[in-house]
Scaffold this motif. Structure first.
Motif, PDB file in Angstrom:
ATOM      1  N   ARG A   1      31.973  17.601-109.347  1.00 53.41           N
ATOM      2  CA  ARG A   1      32.643  17.379-108.461  1.00 53.41           C
ATOM      3  C   ARG A   1      33.063  17.910-107.674  1.00 53.41           C
ATOM      4  N   LEU A   2      33.656  19.036-107.972  1.00 53.58           N
ATOM      5  CA  LEU A   2      34.462  20.354-108.140  1.00 53.58           C
ATOM      6  C   LEU A   2      33.461  21.036-107.662  1.00 53.58           C
ATOM      7  N   LYS A   3      32.255  21.763-108.263  1.00 55.89           N
ATOM      8  CA  LYS A   3      31.020  22.170-107.626  1.00 55.89           C
ATOM      9  C   LYS A   3      29.656  21.396-106.421  1.00 55.89           C
ATOM     10  N   ALA A   4      29.612  20.716-107.296  1.00 51.07           N
ATOM     11  CA  ALA A   4      28.114  20.116-106.304  1.00 51.07           C
ATOM     12  C   ALA A   4      28.834  19.359-104.726  1.00 51.07           C
ATOM     13  N   GLU A   5      29.320  18.538-105.455  1.00 56.18           N
ATOM     14  CA  GLU A   5      29.876  17.824-104.181  1.00 56.18           C
ATOM     15  C   GLU A   5      30.885  18.322-103.194  1.00 56.18           C
ATOM     16  N   ALA A   6      31.646  19.076-103.531  1.00 57.68           N
ATOM     17  CA  ALA A   6      32.316  20.093-102.775  1.00 57.68           C
ATOM     18  C   ALA A   6      31.428  20.798-101.830  1.00 57.68           C
ATOM     19  N   LEU A   7      30.535  21.723-102.453  1.00 57.80           N
ATOM     20  CA  LEU A   7      29.678  22.049-101.853  1.00 57.80           C
ATOM     21  C   LEU A   7      28.582  21.446-101.291  1.00 57.80           C
ATOM     22  N   LYS A   8      27.866  20.063-101.138  1.00 53.96           N
ATOM     23  CA  LYS A   8      27.411  20.537-100.335  1.00 53.96           C
ATOM     24  C   LYS A   8      28.380  19.154 -99.245  1.00 53.96           C
ATOM     25  N   ASN A   9      29.699  19.490 -99.049  1.00 56.41           N
ATOM     26  CA  ASN A   9      30.548  18.863 -98.397  1.00 56.41           C
ATOM     27  C   ASN A   9      31.304  19.801 -97.347  1.00 56.41           C
ATOM     28  N   THR A  10      31.472  20.555 -97.956  1.00 54.79           N
ATOM     29  CA  THR A  10      31.081  21.923 -97.093  1.00 54.79           C
ATOM     30  C   THR A  10      30.529  22.464 -96.356  1.00 54.79           C
ATOM     31  N   LEU A  11      28.962  22.276 -96.600  1.00 55.54           N
ATOM     32  CA  LEU A  11      28.258  23.217 -96.099  1.00 55.54           C
ATOM     33  C   LEU A  11      27.301  21.868 -95.196  1.00 55.54           C
ATOM     34  N   ASN A  12      27.852  20.583 -95.013  1.00 51.45           N
ATOM     35  CA  ASN A  12      27.524  20.012 -93.951  1.00 51.45           C
ATOM     36  C   ASN A  12      28.856  19.359 -93.184  1.00 51.45           C
ATOM     37  N   GLY A  13      29.775  20.289 -93.848  1.00 51.53           N
ATOM     38  CA  GLY A  13      30.976  20.004 -92.786  1.00 51.53           C
ATOM     39  C   GLY A  13      31.063  18.980 -92.641  1.00 51.53           C
ATOM     40  N   ASN A  14      31.311  17.807 -94.237  1.00 48.86           N
ATOM     41  CA  ASN A  14      32.012  16.569 -93.871  1.00 48.86           C
ATOM     42  C   ASN A  14      33.685  16.660 -94.479  1.00 48.86           C
ATOM     43  N   TRP A  15      34.052  17.669 -95.073  1.00 53.32           N
ATOM     44  CA  TRP A  15      34.828  18.119 -95.260  1.00 53.32           C
ATOM     45  C   TRP A  15      35.996  19.196 -94.873  1.00 53.32           C
ATOM     46  N   LYS A  16      36.943  19.712 -95.152  1.00 55.59           N
ATOM     47  CA  LYS A  16      37.548  20.297 -94.543  1.00 55.59           C
ATOM     48  C   LYS A  16      36.628  21.743 -95.016  1.00 55.59           C
ATOM     49  N   ARG A  17      36.755  22.892 -93.993  1.00 50.12           N
ATOM     50  CA  ARG A  17      36.269  24.441 -94.290  1.00 50.12           C
ATOM     51  C   ARG A  17      37.713  25.030 -94.204  1.00 50.12           C
ATOM     52  N   TYR A  18      38.486  25.665 -94.835  1.00 49.10           N
ATOM     53  CA  TYR A  18      39.073  26.853 -94.898  1.00 49.10           C
ATOM     54  C   TYR A  18      38.618  28.711 -94.628  1.00 49.10           C
ATOM     55  N   ARG A  19      38.972  29.119 -93.009  1.00 47.63           N
ATOM     56  CA  ARG A  19      38.513  30.052 -92.343  1.00 47.63           C
ATOM     57  C   ARG A  19      39.676  31.375 -92.511  1.00 47.63           C
ATOM     58  N   MET A  20      39.496  32.238 -93.161  1.00 43.64           N
ATOM     59  CA  MET A  20      40.416  32.844 -93.434  1.00 43.64           C
ATOM     60  C   MET A  20      40.763  33.725 -91.332  1.00 43.64           C
ATOM     61  N   ASN A  21      42.424  33.893 -91.381  1.00 42.95           N
ATOM     62  CA  ASN A  21      42.947  33.965 -90.151  1.00 42.95           C
ATOM     63  C   ASN A  21      42.685  35.753 -90.278  1.00 42.95           C
ATOM     64  N   HIS A  22      42.045  36.812 -89.807  1.00 43.85           N
ATOM     65  CA  HIS A  22      41.933  38.207 -90.097  1.00 43.85           C
ATOM     66  C   HIS A  22      43.031  38.770 -89.503  1.00 43.85           C
ATOM     67  N   GLU A  23      43.810  38.081 -88.379  1.00 41.72           N
ATOM     68  CA  GLU A  23      45.396  38.885 -87.716  1.00 41.72           C
ATOM     69  C   GLU A  23      46.342  38.502 -88.774  1.00 41.72           C
ATOM     70  N   THR A  24      46.406  37.848 -89.319  1.00 41.44           N
ATOM     71  CA  THR A  24      47.255  37.550 -90.425  1.00 41.44           C
ATOM     72  C   THR A  24      47.044  37.212 -91.770  1.00 41.44           C
ATOM     73  N   GLY A  25      46.022  37.313 -92.679  1.00 41.42           N
ATOM     74  CA  GLY A  25      45.237  36.982 -93.602  1.00 41.42           C
ATOM     75  C   GLY A  25      45.495  35.580 -94.577  1.00 41.42           C
ATOM     76  N   GLU A  26      45.623  34.820 -93.534  1.00 42.81           N
ATOM     77  CA  GLU A  26      46.094  33.612 -94.562  1.00 42.81           C
ATOM     78  C   GLU A  26      44.647  32.568 -93.829  1.00 42.81           C
ATOM     79  N   TYR A  27      44.673  31.741 -94.664  1.00 49.30           N
ATOM     80  CA  TYR A  27      43.316  30.757 -94.758  1.00 49.30           C
ATOM     81  C   TYR A  27      43.587  29.726 -93.883  1.00 49.30           C
ATOM     82  N   GLU A  28      42.967  28.869 -92.620  1.00 52.12           N
ATOM     83  CA  GLU A  28      44.131  28.088 -91.466  1.00 52.12           C
ATOM     84  C   GLU A  28      42.292  26.890 -92.254  1.00 52.12           C
ATOM     85  N   VAL A  29      43.035  26.119 -91.141  1.00 48.13           N
ATOM     86  CA  VAL A  29      41.608  24.710 -91.378  1.00 48.13           C
ATOM     87  C   VAL A  29      40.637  25.317 -90.391  1.00 48.13           C
ATOM     88  N   ASP A  30      39.381  25.211 -90.391  1.00 48.06           N
ATOM     89  CA  ASP A  30      38.197  25.247 -89.383  1.00 48.06           C
ATOM     90  C   ASP A  30      37.581  24.030 -88.644  1.00 48.06           C
TER      91      ASP A  30
END
Length: 293
Positions: free
Chosen positions: A109-138
């Motif tokens: 669940r936490l690794k294999a499925e999370a990896l698949k669905n992060t790579l294929n874009g089906n689940w949320k990705r969080y990207r670092m905003n280098h201006e704020t240093g925080e992560y935001e939904v990509d």
């Protein structure tokens, strides 16, 4: 060239080959020593700049120092840093630490499925905003068709069956019996549409090679790998509830190298302290067929 130079050159060649052949490329960064060496090689290959995003699968059970190290280097090296996770399983407490599933199902669940669905874009990705240093939904949900992974053939049995360019189907499933031959540094990079490809620049490296390269290059790694005064350190990093430290007085890279060359770990498997590796049967290989790193 010495042994490390040859390994470095081959890895850099594979990284550049991957970048030239795959349009939407990413690199998995687990924050461990191997993937940090791979990141270092990528910075060498592209003259200090990493031209593709770094993806981390955050299980929410990582040792806090690992996340601190990730974000510190992401900011220092200006990395395009992304993380993903299985938010549903975490919200429902369907994890091994909560006592509701076993090791294998938790990893699935936490690794294999999370990896698949992060790579294929089906689940949320969080990207670092280098201006704020925080992560935001990509906003970018485009699938990554090529993914660079820091697997080594000597880590455990299933990884020894990988290729440098290893195809998976559109569901990220791995058919070990159907892989292209790789002779004389000739790599197959043209695959059918919908194929997901894992690229393995460190396949020929050993644990000792990794540590000697860290020693030579002075690569910054998380200090969990060193004894902090309690006579223990981590040899392999993963989720905190499933990864045990080893008895060791090695406080720096020189002492770790000596332990691996002539000391107590010269003939002991690296992942001996990882719970998912201790389960009977082909558990880890089954997880890898299903997308696990």
């Amino acid at each position: 060239m010495d042994h490390l130079d040859k390994l470095e050159n081959k890895s850099i060649h594979i990284l550049r080959e991957a970048y030239s052949e795959f349009n939407n490329l990413s690199m998995l960064w687990s924050i461990g020593k191997d993937s940090t060496v791979m990141l270092w090689l990528a910075r060498k290959a592209f003259f200090g700049h990493v031209p593709f995003p770094l993806v981390h699968i955050d299980t929410d059970y990582m040792i806090p120092k690992m996340i601190e190290h990730r974000d510190k280097l992401a900011k220092k090296w200006e990395l395009d840093m992304i993380y993903g996770q299985d938010e549903k399983s975490l919200e429902e407490n369907m994890t091994y630490p909560e006592g509701n599933v076993d090791h294998q199902e938790c990893c699935r669940r936490l690794k294999a499925e999370a990896l698949k669905n992060t790579l294929n874009g089906n689940w949320k990705r969080y990207r670092m905003n280098h201006e704020t240093g925080e992560y935001e939904v990509d906003d970018n949900t485009k699938p990554y068709t090529g993914v660079i992974v820091g697997a080594r053939a000597d880590e455990e049995g299933s990884r020894s069956k990988e290729r440098y360019f290893s195809p998976r189907d559109e569901n990220n499933d791995w058919d070990i019996s159907d892989q292209p031959p790789e002779f004389w540094s000739q790599y197959k990079t043209d695959f059918a549409p919908g194929t997901h490809v894992r690229i393995h620049p460190l396949l020929d490296w050993t644990e000792l090679d990794i540590w000697e390269y860290i020693q030579r290059e002075e690569i910054p790694i998380v200090d969990l790998y060193y004894d902090q005064g309690e006579g223990k350190r981590y040899r392999s990093l993963g989720c905190a509830p499933c990864t045990e430290p080893v008895e060791s007085d090695a406080k720096n890279v020189d002492e770790v190298v000596e332990e691996l060359k002539n000391g107590k770990f010269a003939d002991v498997a690296e992942r001996d302290g990882r719970a998912q590796d201790q389960d009977e049967g082909a558990g880890l290989e089954d997880l890898r067929k299903d997308g696990y790193m």
